[in-house]
Design an enzyme around this catalytic site. Structure first.
Site, mmCIF file in Angstrom:
data_model
loop_
_atom_site.group_PDB
_atom_site.id
_atom_site.type_symbol
_atom_site.label_atom_id
_atom_site.label_comp_id
_atom_site.label_asym_id
_atom_site.label_seq_id
_atom_site.Cartn_x
_atom_site.Cartn_y
_atom_site.Cartn_z
ATOM 1 C CB ILE A 150 -2.592 -1.972 -1.722
ATOM 2 C CG1 ILE A 150 -4.788 -3.167 -2.426
ATOM 3 C CG2 ILE A 150 -2.902 -1.174 0.332
ATOM 4 C CD1 ILE A 150 -4.195 -3.788 -0.929
ATOM 5 C CB CYS A 151 -6.782 0.850 -1.838
ATOM 6 S SG CYS A 151 -8.671 1.598 -1.289
ATOM 7 N N GLY A 152 -6.360 3.149 -2.645
ATOM 8 C CA GLY A 152 -6.583 4.563 -3.379
ATOM 9 C C GLY A 152 -5.025 5.155 -3.862
ATOM 10 C CB THR B 180 -3.354 2.436 -7.484
ATOM 11 O OG1 THR B 180 -4.945 2.253 -6.864
ATOM 12 C CG2 THR B 180 -3.111 1.455 -6.876
#
Length: 206
Positions: free
Chosen positions: A104-106, A108
């Site tokens: 999730i978020c960074g 990725t």
């Protein structure tokens, strides 16, 4: 899927975004899973919210065969250097072994830099955030709250989500691991995402 069926590993590192996986880990734990934290070492880390976390094991102790899932959260360091690249490489090992990964978020972006999104359907905060990594998977980007790519050729499934979708992220994890049946999963999402009080009766009744 190979690996232990009741242990989930949560990656922890300085500035990790602690709110992004709260729904996921809490409800996994309430449904019989053991959540173990994995740090760069066994030294304590501090979350973005200022909480101090003592990792259960270091990254070099992590083995995919001991896990049902590796969860990677966002953190400042995903976008400021290569300090967290070893976690992306660990994700590659999990996927190659047929054990799923959820990012999730960074995180990725970390997977994009590692080349893990080039051939898999995925999402993130916005498409141009991942495009800035120079990855080759832009054609597989989906504008959605959270996405599961089931994997192919024996690879593990991959879940991705943007930073504003912790509930949808949890929903995809529960679906992939079979934590809830379809009716209860839908009710869980409606309750925690939409504040639909009627969904509570479904959760209590199944």
């Amino acid at each position: 899927m190979t690996g232990s069926s009741r242990t989930v590993h949560l990656a922890v590192y300085d500035t990790f975004a602690d709110w992004e996986t709260g729904h996921t880990t809490a409800h996994l734990a309430r449904n019989g899973y053991t959540v173990r934290t994995v740090g760069p070492s066994r030294e304590p880390v501090t979350t973005m919210g200022g909480l101090r976390v003592q990792p259960d094991l270091s990254l070099d102790e992590l083995r995919s065969q001991d896990s049902a899932l590796l969860i990677l959260t966002g953190a400042d360091a995903w976008d400021t250097g290569d300090a967290l690249a070893p976690f992306a490489r660990a994700a590659r090992g999990f996927l190659d072994a047929g054990v799923p990964v959820a990012a999730i978020c960074g995180a990725t972006a970390g997977l994009a830099r590692e080349g893990l999104l080039d051939g898999r359907t995925h999402t993130s905060a916005v498409s141009f955030y991942l495009a800035a990594t120079g990855y080759a998977g832009g054609s597989r980007y989906v504008d959605a709250d959270a996405v599961t790519d089931a994997g192919a050729d024996g690879g593990g499934g991959l879940i991705t989500a943007g930073p504003t979708e912790p509930v949808a992220f949890a929903r995809e994890v529960f679906a992939l691991l079979g934590v809830y049946g379809p009716e209860k999963l839908d009710a869980w999402y409606r309750l925690f995402h939409d504040s639909d009080a009627s969904a509570y009766e479904v959760l209590q009744g199944e």
